[in-house]
Design a protein around this motif. Structure first.
Motif, PDB file in Angstrom:
ATOM      1  N   ALA A  57      -3.319 -25.606 -19.324  1.00 60.04           N
ATOM      2  CA  ALA A  57      -2.395 -24.482 -19.182  1.00 60.04           C
ATOM      3  C   ALA A  57      -2.068 -23.889 -20.538  1.00 60.04           C
ATOM      4  N   ALA A  58      -1.783 -22.571 -20.554  1.00 59.83           N
ATOM      5  CA  ALA A  58      -1.381 -21.864 -21.752  1.00 59.83           C
ATOM      6  C   ALA A  58       0.146 -21.847 -21.843  1.00 59.83           C
ATOM      7  N   PRO A  59       0.685 -21.592 -23.023  1.00 61.85           N
ATOM      8  CA  PRO A  59       2.146 -21.551 -23.167  1.00 61.85           C
ATOM      9  C   PRO A  59       2.828 -20.516 -22.275  1.00 61.85           C
ATOM     10  N   ASP A  60       2.128 -19.445 -21.894  1.00 65.54           N
ATOM     11  CA  ASP A  60       2.741 -18.426 -21.039  1.00 65.54           C
ATOM     12  C   ASP A  60       2.726 -18.794 -19.563  1.00 65.54           C
ATOM     13  N   GLY A  61       2.256 -19.989 -19.233  1.00 63.42           N
ATOM     14  CA  GLY A  61       2.244 -20.435 -17.848  1.00 63.42           C
ATOM     15  C   GLY A  61       0.949 -20.182 -17.116  1.00 63.42           C
ATOM     16  N   THR A  62      -0.011 -19.516 -17.750  1.00 64.17           N
ATOM     17  CA  THR A  62      -1.309 -19.309 -17.114  1.00 64.17           C
ATOM     18  C   THR A  62      -2.054 -20.647 -17.032  1.00 64.17           C
ATOM     19  N   VAL A  63      -2.613 -20.926 -15.869  1.00 67.77           N
ATOM     20  CA  VAL A  63      -3.305 -22.182 -15.615  1.00 67.77           C
ATOM     21  C   VAL A  63      -4.800 -21.920 -15.512  1.00 67.77           C
ATOM     22  N   TYR A  64      -5.584 -22.758 -16.140  1.00 67.20           N
ATOM     23  CA  TYR A  64      -7.036 -22.692 -16.060  1.00 67.20           C
ATOM     24  C   TYR A  64      -7.525 -24.009 -15.467  1.00 67.20           C
ATOM     25  N   PHE A  65      -8.439 -23.925 -14.511  1.00 62.78           N
ATOM     26  CA  PHE A  65      -8.922 -25.147 -13.875  1.00 62.78           C
ATOM     27  C   PHE A  65     -10.360 -24.984 -13.418  1.00 62.78           C
ATOM     28  N   THR A  66     -10.986 -26.116 -13.159  1.00 62.56           N
ATOM     29  CA  THR A  66     -12.391 -26.120 -12.769  1.00 62.56           C
ATOM     30  C   THR A  66     -12.554 -26.606 -11.338  1.00 62.56           C
ATOM     31  N   VAL A  67     -13.612 -26.128 -10.717  1.00 61.39           N
ATOM     32  CA  VAL A  67     -14.086 -26.633  -9.426  1.00 61.39           C
ATOM     33  C   VAL A  67     -15.509 -27.119  -9.667  1.00 61.39           C
ATOM     34  N   SER A  68     -15.759 -28.391  -9.373  1.00 60.05           N
ATOM     35  CA  SER A  68     -17.049 -28.973  -9.726  1.00 60.05           C
ATOM     36  C   SER A  68     -18.193 -28.458  -8.872  1.00 60.05           C
ATOM     37  N   SER A  69     -17.938 -28.265  -7.570  1.00 58.43           N
ATOM     38  CA  SER A  69     -19.016 -27.889  -6.662  1.00 58.43           C
ATOM     39  C   SER A  69     -18.460 -27.123  -5.472  1.00 58.43           C
ATOM     40  N   LEU A  70     -19.180 -26.107  -5.053  1.00 58.70           N
ATOM     41  CA  LEU A  70     -18.849 -25.406  -3.810  1.00 58.70           C
ATOM     42  C   LEU A  70     -19.580 -26.007  -2.618  1.00 58.70           C
ATOM     43  N   ARG A  71     -20.551 -26.852  -2.887  1.00 57.84           N
ATOM     44  CA  ARG A  71     -21.412 -27.381  -1.829  1.00 57.84           C
ATOM     45  C   ARG A  71     -21.003 -28.793  -1.414  1.00 57.84           C
ATOM     46  N   LEU A  79     -27.865 -34.022  -8.341  1.00 55.36           N
ATOM     47  CA  LEU A  79     -29.297 -34.075  -8.044  1.00 55.36           C
ATOM     48  C   LEU A  79     -29.864 -32.706  -7.666  1.00 55.36           C
ATOM     49  N   GLU A  80     -29.152 -31.984  -6.794  1.00 57.08           N
ATOM     50  CA  GLU A  80     -29.677 -30.675  -6.374  1.00 57.08           C
ATOM     51  C   GLU A  80     -29.654 -29.658  -7.503  1.00 57.08           C
ATOM     52  N   HIS A  81     -28.691 -29.791  -8.419  1.00 59.66           N
ATOM     53  CA  HIS A  81     -28.706 -28.988  -9.647  1.00 59.66           C
ATOM     54  C   HIS A  81     -28.710 -27.481  -9.344  1.00 59.66           C
ATOM     55  N   LEU A  82     -27.826 -27.080  -8.425  1.00 60.49           N
ATOM     56  CA  LEU A  82     -27.786 -25.672  -8.032  1.00 60.49           C
ATOM     57  C   LEU A  82     -26.821 -24.842  -8.873  1.00 60.49           C
ATOM     58  N   GLY A  83     -25.894 -25.495  -9.549  1.00 61.79           N
ATOM     59  CA  GLY A  83     -24.955 -24.760 -10.393  1.00 61.79           C
ATOM     60  C   GLY A  83     -23.952 -23.963  -9.591  1.00 61.79           C
ATOM     61  N   THR A  84     -23.112 -24.651  -8.822  1.00 62.76           N
ATOM     62  CA  THR A  84     -22.089 -23.949  -8.037  1.00 62.76           C
ATOM     63  C   THR A  84     -20.681 -24.203  -8.577  1.00 62.76           C
ATOM     64  N   GLY A  85     -20.579 -24.786  -9.776  1.00 58.90           N
ATOM     65  CA  GLY A  85     -19.264 -25.029 -10.366  1.00 58.90           C
ATOM     66  C   GLY A  85     -18.624 -23.756 -10.876  1.00 58.90           C
ATOM     67  N   ARG A  86     -17.290 -23.789 -11.002  1.00 61.81           N
ATOM     68  CA  ARG A  86     -16.544 -22.598 -11.410  1.00 61.81           C
ATOM     69  C   ARG A  86     -15.425 -22.937 -12.393  1.00 61.81           C
ATOM     70  N   LEU A  87     -15.092 -21.967 -13.212  1.00 61.97           N
ATOM     71  CA  LEU A  87     -13.882 -21.966 -14.031  1.00 61.97           C
ATOM     72  C   LEU A  87     -12.968 -20.882 -13.479  1.00 61.97           C
ATOM     73  N   LEU A  88     -11.711 -21.236 -13.211  1.00 59.72           N
ATOM     74  CA  LEU A  88     -10.778 -20.300 -12.600  1.00 59.72           C
ATOM     75  C   LEU A  88      -9.506 -20.159 -13.429  1.00 59.72           C
ATOM     76  N   ARG A  89      -8.810 -19.047 -13.178  1.00 61.03           N
ATOM     77  CA  ARG A  89      -7.533 -18.779 -13.840  1.00 61.03           C
ATOM     78  C   ARG A  89      -6.486 -18.466 -12.780  1.00 61.03           C
ATOM     79  N   GLU A 139      -8.346 -16.521  -9.917  1.00 57.90           N
ATOM     80  CA  GLU A 139      -9.438 -15.606 -10.258  1.00 57.90           C
ATOM     81  C   GLU A 139     -10.602 -16.426 -10.807  1.00 57.90           C
ATOM     82  N   VAL A 140     -11.796 -16.057 -10.445  1.00 58.26           N
ATOM     83  CA  VAL A 140     -12.985 -16.746 -10.954  1.00 58.26           C
ATOM     84  C   VAL A 140     -13.373 -16.124 -12.293  1.00 58.26           C
ATOM     85  N   LEU A 141     -13.365 -16.935 -13.354  1.00 55.44           N
ATOM     86  CA  LEU A 141     -13.776 -16.478 -14.680  1.00 55.44           C
ATOM     87  C   LEU A 141     -15.253 -16.740 -14.933  1.00 55.44           C
ATOM     88  N   LEU A 142     -15.730 -17.904 -14.507  1.00 55.16           N
ATOM     89  CA  LEU A 142     -17.137 -18.263 -14.673  1.00 55.16           C
ATOM     90  C   LEU A 142     -17.626 -18.923 -13.395  1.00 55.16           C
TER      91      LEU A 142
END
Length: 341
Positions: free
Chosen positions: A130-144, A155-165, A173-176
């Motif tokens: 989290a940032a000092p202004d209260g914005t939170v950043y978090f990850t999701v490892s897999s959508l599958r 193993l499948e190596h599909l790359g469905t992970g995300r960085l969110l804000r 919001e999805v950043l990456l």
């Protein structure tokens, strides 16, 4: 910076990780470990309990093991993974089943901050900062895949992970996207970027938050000697990264195969469970904000295996493992207050 930092062993390899002592064995499967402003250690267990472990301010690792005190401060009702302490003693928790949570240790109150993003449930919420202004950043490892089938994503190596804000009062919001098993996340000391671990790619990605490159990702460290998991930021500005296991050439070979064969490999692995036991090699890295290594510590035959998180508190390192009981405490090499380790 101590004389040890920035150096490798005389052989050119990593320095030995000092022997660790197990603390609070009543904690089953601590996946992440972070230190709060008072130097207490926080972690989440397999049964959903969030624990606070109080270590003595000074003394050797074995003394810390004898005098440490653990107390349950809350229960998420799911499986807590990544944690981030907030000013005032409250805590952000990524729960693999419940999403992004806010925990008040004072009374154990748990509040859901987000359980979906971009119209999809947060199936595998992994780590948070989290940032000092209260914005939170978090990850999701897999959508599958969820936590119970995490090797499928690797193993499948599909790359469905995300960085969110998540801004205060907003929605995620999805950043990456397209990340290979997005895992640990931490913010640079000056708030200029986020560091994100891509476990499945053996690399650390930097996502700029400020300056002319704001909103752009880049690789900070690639071809790591293992699979980066959680990341913590120490008071001296170093990022501490746990490698959950050493590099596996056989896995990299699987990644070169067409997707149908990678999927078949996962199906075969699922049929022949249980998953092989954790590798005995433990390795943790201290990384400067410019990506240069400051520490490279390894134990080749550790009884405490599959280290998924590491943090520094004072002159000690505290390790956590999703596959073990208790957290492990060891001296930071060269620390004058910890002699004999």
């Amino acid at each position: 910076m101590s004389a040890v930092q920035g150096r490798r062993a005389a052989t050119g390899g990593p320095l030995p990780l000092p022997a660790a002592r197990i603390v609070a064995p009543e904690i089953d499967g601590p996946e992440d470990v972070v230190a709060d402003a008072d130097g207490n250690v926080l972690t989440g267990a397999a049964d959903g309990t969030v624990w606070r472990v109080r270590l003595p301010e000074t003394g050797a690792a074995d003394q810390a093991a004898r005098s440490a005190r653990a107390e349950a401060v809350g229960h998420t009702g799911g499986r807590p993974l990544g944690l981030h302490p907030l000013p005032g003693g409250e805590l952000l928790v990524c729960d693999a089943y419940g999403g992004l949570l806010h925990l008040t240790p004072r009374d154990g109150t748990v509040r859901v901050l987000a359980d979906e993003a971009a119209g999809e449930p947060l199936r595998f919420c992994s780590n948070v900062t989290a940032a000092p202004d209260g914005t939170v950043y978090f990850t999701v490892s897999s959508l599958r895949y969820g936590l119970d089938e995490w090797p499928g994503d690797i193993l499948e190596h599909l790359g469905t992970g995300r960085l969110l804000r998540l801004r205060p009062g907003g929605t995620p919001e999805v950043l990456l996207s397209g990340l290979q098993f997005a895992n640990g996340v931490a913010m640079a000391p000056d708030g200029s970027f986020l560091l994100v671990a891509e476990t499945g790619a053996r690399r650390l990605r930097r996502y700029w938050l400020a300056g002319p490159r704001a909103g752009r990702p880049e690789t900070l460290a690639a071809d790591l000697p293992g699979y980066p998991d959680n990341i913590s930021l120490a008071d001296d500005g170093l990022f501490w990264v746990a490698l959950a296991g050493p590099r596996q050439p056989a896995l990299e070979l699987v990644h070169t195969l067409p997707h149908p064969l990678r999927r078949a490999a996962w199906r075969a692995m699922r049929r022949v469970r249980p998953i092989p036991p954790p590798h005995p090699t433990v390795r943790v890295l201290g990384i400067r904000p410019d990506g240069q290594p400051a520490w490279d510590l390894r134990a080749a035959r550790s009884p405490y295996r599959m280290v998924t998180a590491v943090c520094r508190t004072g002159s000690r390192l505290v390790l956590a493992s999703v596959a073990q009981r208790g957290v492990a405490v060891c001296a930071l090499p060269g620390a004058e207050s910890l002699t004999g380790h």
